[in-house]
Write an enzyme that holds these catalytic residues in place. Structure first.
Site, mmCIF file in Angstrom:
data_model
loop_
_atom_site.group_PDB
_atom_site.id
_atom_site.type_symbol
_atom_site.label_atom_id
_atom_site.label_comp_id
_atom_site.label_asym_id
_atom_site.label_seq_id
_atom_site.Cartn_x
_atom_site.Cartn_y
_atom_site.Cartn_z
ATOM 1 N N HIS A 134 -19.824 33.518 39.165
ATOM 2 C CA HIS A 134 -20.009 32.065 39.209
ATOM 3 C C HIS A 134 -20.378 31.636 40.627
ATOM 4 O O HIS A 134 -21.234 30.786 40.825
ATOM 5 C CB HIS A 134 -18.720 31.349 38.788
ATOM 6 C CG HIS A 134 -18.498 31.322 37.309
ATOM 7 N ND1 HIS A 134 -18.293 32.455 36.569
ATOM 8 C CD2 HIS A 134 -18.456 30.284 36.423
ATOM 9 C CE1 HIS A 134 -18.131 32.115 35.294
ATOM 10 N NE2 HIS A 134 -18.221 30.808 35.175
ATOM 11 N N GLU A 149 -1.389 2.322 9.476
ATOM 12 C CA GLU A 149 -2.830 2.332 9.188
ATOM 13 C C GLU A 149 -3.373 0.895 9.247
ATOM 14 O O GLU A 149 -4.317 0.607 9.974
ATOM 15 C CB GLU A 149 -3.049 2.926 7.790
ATOM 16 C CG GLU A 149 -4.499 2.967 7.348
ATOM 17 C CD GLU A 149 -4.640 3.260 5.852
ATOM 18 O OE1 GLU A 149 -3.626 3.166 5.116
ATOM 19 O OE2 GLU A 149 -5.766 3.560 5.420
ATOM 20 N N HIS A 150 -2.757 -0.004 8.471
ATOM 21 C CA HIS A 150 -3.111 -1.417 8.491
ATOM 22 C C HIS A 150 -1.957 -2.193 9.094
ATOM 23 O O HIS A 150 -0.803 -1.973 8.728
ATOM 24 C CB HIS A 150 -3.348 -1.959 7.071
ATOM 25 C CG HIS A 150 -4.394 -1.215 6.291
ATOM 26 N ND1 HIS A 150 -4.064 -0.248 5.372
ATOM 27 C CD2 HIS A 150 -5.741 -1.291 6.299
ATOM 28 C CE1 HIS A 150 -5.179 0.233 4.824
ATOM 29 N NE2 HIS A 150 -6.218 -0.369 5.383
ATOM 30 N N GLN A 184 -1.329 -3.786 -1.054
ATOM 31 C CA GLN A 184 -1.088 -2.412 -0.602
ATOM 32 C C GLN A 184 -0.354 -1.620 -1.679
ATOM 33 O O GLN A 184 -0.676 -0.466 -1.950
ATOM 34 C CB GLN A 184 -0.267 -2.445 0.694
ATOM 35 C CG GLN A 184 -0.075 -1.086 1.323
ATOM 36 C CD GLN A 184 -1.401 -0.427 1.620
ATOM 37 O OE1 GLN A 184 -2.372 -1.071 1.990
ATOM 38 N NE2 GLN A 184 -1.486 0.874 1.384
ATOM 39 N N ASP A 201 -10.870 -4.264 3.902
ATOM 40 C CA ASP A 201 -11.173 -3.239 2.894
ATOM 41 C C ASP A 201 -12.600 -3.364 2.383
ATOM 42 O O ASP A 201 -13.211 -2.387 1.985
ATOM 43 C CB ASP A 201 -10.209 -3.360 1.701
ATOM 44 C CG ASP A 201 -8.806 -2.924 2.052
ATOM 45 O OD1 ASP A 201 -8.660 -2.182 3.033
ATOM 46 O OD2 ASP A 201 -7.859 -3.335 1.353
ATOM 47 N N HIS A 237 -2.059 0.339 -4.636
ATOM 48 C CA HIS A 237 -2.846 1.562 -4.408
ATOM 49 C C HIS A 237 -2.231 2.785 -5.089
ATOM 50 O O HIS A 237 -2.930 3.613 -5.664
ATOM 51 C CB HIS A 237 -2.987 1.852 -2.911
ATOM 52 C CG HIS A 237 -4.165 1.177 -2.287
ATOM 53 N ND1 HIS A 237 -5.442 1.369 -2.731
ATOM 54 C CD2 HIS A 237 -4.254 0.302 -1.251
ATOM 55 C CE1 HIS A 237 -6.280 0.643 -1.988
ATOM 56 N NE2 HIS A 237 -5.581 -0.020 -1.100
#
Lengths: 430, 430
Positions: A415, A322-323, A255, A356, A258
């Site tokens: 209506h 996220e993960h 991680q 991934d 990145h």
């Protein structure tokens, strides 16, 4: 690394705070380029490609010959790897197909829901040193399964005017209908408005730098949908003494490589594990080519000790990673209790990098806490749900009165009248 | 009314153009109120409630006693109508539940997808002359089925400091967990940031005027999701000589009474039908209490003659109507071919008002062409999709090589290393 022991819940939001960036400066640039692309089309695209990518492109669209060259340039080993990943992604996303949901809510009132493909899809794939062909798979494969008619892919050209062969190979393999040599803000603007060469998209997917992110946000003001808001990538691991420290360290580092703003968090009920992971990180860090980046992200990472699994789970749900890797003797507790996370990885042999690339799940996931309210990309991301209803004479008699009463109460006489007229026609035998 | 015969495809986008509004002026006001509510919470909410709604509210939260009073005030007839509508909405949305999607993509690689509820939901219900209790049903019922923990409802108080009894009745019936007397921009701001009394929401649903619409857009910049972008309501009818002109006219008028900016379009392969509908509209218009509004919308409406069903379908898909009524001898052709529409109503006895209130389908639908890329509100709107994966030692051996090759090619060595370490451990028998 910051080691934190038994933080009180009041401090969680500070501890778990994500880096925020201001986008005000960028916004002006993005708006200007949008305006120009809207007005001048391909001419403006060419201008900004020359300016930002440093290359003059004669023909924006990638030709068949260029694709053939790319296919020849990709190694057999990589082709096989891509094929394996594609198979798994296909299997998992094809299984997400839903059937028509049909209900006769009362006699004579048939209602059904169907999902139909979004017709025009735009994919953005960044260029640069790391060619994200894996993202091509993650987006084009489900778009194809969903039945999207047009799948347009934009990716910036390199200095020689080419797109990375692996990206072209993957795009061609996964049924992308048109590939264009255009990147950055000008690519998003072009897919928003359409130009002479670049078709308009109804929904734009894909990662990108800050400029692309802001451009995607702006696109939504012109009727285009986007996959989700973006932020730096994140990983939170919960691990105890059943986890292998070297594995945990390797996931944290994958991680961290990145970007310097990557979020890396370890939560554990074991101080021993925390210390062992810390040591392993130092050992593994030295061998990494992207050591400089990883080192900075690791310096900001957090190793958090908590007393028990319940506290850990509450903290994780507050963060909404996220993960999320769970590697403990209580994995089922975490699987059942996780409320907010993009994708969940379970056990010692499930590294984040499996998701991934090749397990079959999608890697386009909500960051920045958006796991609380957004789905990761899945088959439904490429469809929209539509409802249908067909009411018979019996049906309108069964629900007509209720509609009249409710419409009247809401002050919407026309209506009501649409029902009254029909009920009267039935009564009169017309 | 504008009658248009055989328009060429090049003119469609002009003919079908929707009214657009500029929001620049409003945006400043909205931003200011957001800032103040973020900073001062309830105090700011009270200030703007006093300013915009002309009433000082001591206690923002509706009490149990107030709900009991409201329940007593609602007529039995209306209660029964609401119960019928609720039953149908429940049936249709409960049927949308999906099961866990589980796939073993290759041996030892288990992947699954689950939908879990968004924990905190905010509903906005406008006040004013038309109390939209039907929208309470449309939002609170599926939120409850999805399992959302907190369902907060905000609606502006009247001059006496009360919310319409039918809204309170419906909210209480459908499991809303907290009802607050707050409307407009300050309500959306409060649900975005949370105040002392008003809880923060992860996703905000519901209609509103221009101020509310812009406020919802701004909310997305602070991490909140919204149901969809909003615009004026729309109806497109395709009808031929099998349609009853009076019914068609009544449906067009029920759309027209929503507002002067309502979009009302009739497409037909029959000039006779077009003329008959035009005549019926004049007859029915005179009897309507909201005649002034309907008349203005009707003046802008379009009656379009085309040569055949295929042209009609192409034109309809280009427009992407929120509501689409098909009343022809070729209804199946339209059902199969419609690509872009929010909700579809089929045949002479299926007025749009059935879907607005009681058939069971949702009435919160994409306007302004968003049917091309957004779903109407449905059960999934209250959940997010999460993926899980669990890989065994066998599994990582099956996909490990592919991950290593792809990660290497993307220049992400630490991603590769997370797999290499595990494969080595297995090989070494650790």
């Amino acid at each position: 690394m910051n080691k934190i022991y038994n933080p009180t819940p009041e401090t969680w939001s500070d501890i778990l705070e994500r880096p925020t960036k201001t986008v005000d400066d960028i916004e002006l640039t993005v708006k200007e380029i949008f305006k120009e692309v809207q007005k001048k089309g391909d001419e403006a695209v060419a201008k900004y490609t020359s300016l930002f990518d440093g290359v003059a492109i004669d023909k924006l669209e990638v030709t068949k010959a260029e694709i053939e060259t790319a296919v020849a340039a990709v190694s057999t080993e990589l082709k096989e790897a891509i094929q394996l990943a594609k198979n798994n992604i296909e299997k998992f996303h094809a299984a997400q197909k839903t059937v028509r949901v049909a209900v006769e809510t009362v006699a004579g009132v048939e209602c059904w829901q169907e999902k139909r493909p979004i017709q025009k899809i735009g994919l953005y794939i960044p260029g640069g040193t790391a060619p994200l062909f894996s993202t091509v798979l993650m987006l084009a494969v489900p778009a194809n399964i969903a039945g999207c008619k047009e799948i347009v892919l934009c990716s910036p050209p390199d200095k020689k005017g080419n797109i990375n062969p692996a990206i072209l190979y993957a795009a061609n393999l996964c049924g992308v209908t048109k590939i264009l040599k255009v990147g950055g803000i000008q690519a998003i603007a072009a897919m928003t408005f359409g130009t002479e060469t670049i078709p308009r998209a109804y929904k734009i997917f894909g990662p990108g730098n800050q400029f692309v992110t802001v451009a995607k946000q702006l696109a939504t003001q012109f009727g285009v949908a986007i996959d989700m808001p973006a932020g730096p990538s994140e990983l939170l691991i919960v691990a105890d003494d059943t986890a292998v420290p070297a594995f945990v360290a390797s996931d944290l580092l994958s991680q961290a490589e990145h970007g310097t703003d990557s979020q890396v968090i370890l939560v554990s009920t074991s101080k021993t594990l925390i210390d062992a992971v810390e040591e392993e990180i130092q050992i593994q860090l030295d061998a990494l080519p992207r050591k400089d980046i990883a080192e900075k992200a690791i310096a900001n990472s957090k190793l958090i000790f908590v007393e028990n699994n319940q506290i850990a789970l509450d903290l994780i749900n507050e963060y909404g990673p996220e993960h999320f890797i769970a590697c403990t003797s209580s994995d089922d507790f975490y699987i059942d209790g996780i409320e907010n996370a993009g994708s969940i990885f379970i056990g010692n042999y499930t590294p984040e990098s499996a998701g991934d690339y090749a397990s079959g799940t999608n890697h386009t996931l909500p960051t920045n806490g958006y796991a609380k309210n957004y789905s990761g990309v899945n088959l439904d991301s490429f469809t929209k749900s539509m409802t249908f209803q067909k009411i018979s004479e019996v049906g309108i008699q069964n629900i007509g009165k209720a509609i009249e009463v409710m419409a009247e109460e809401e002050g919407l006489q026309a209506h009501k009248n649409a029902v009254t007229l029909r009920l009267k026609a039935i009564k009169d035998g017309k």
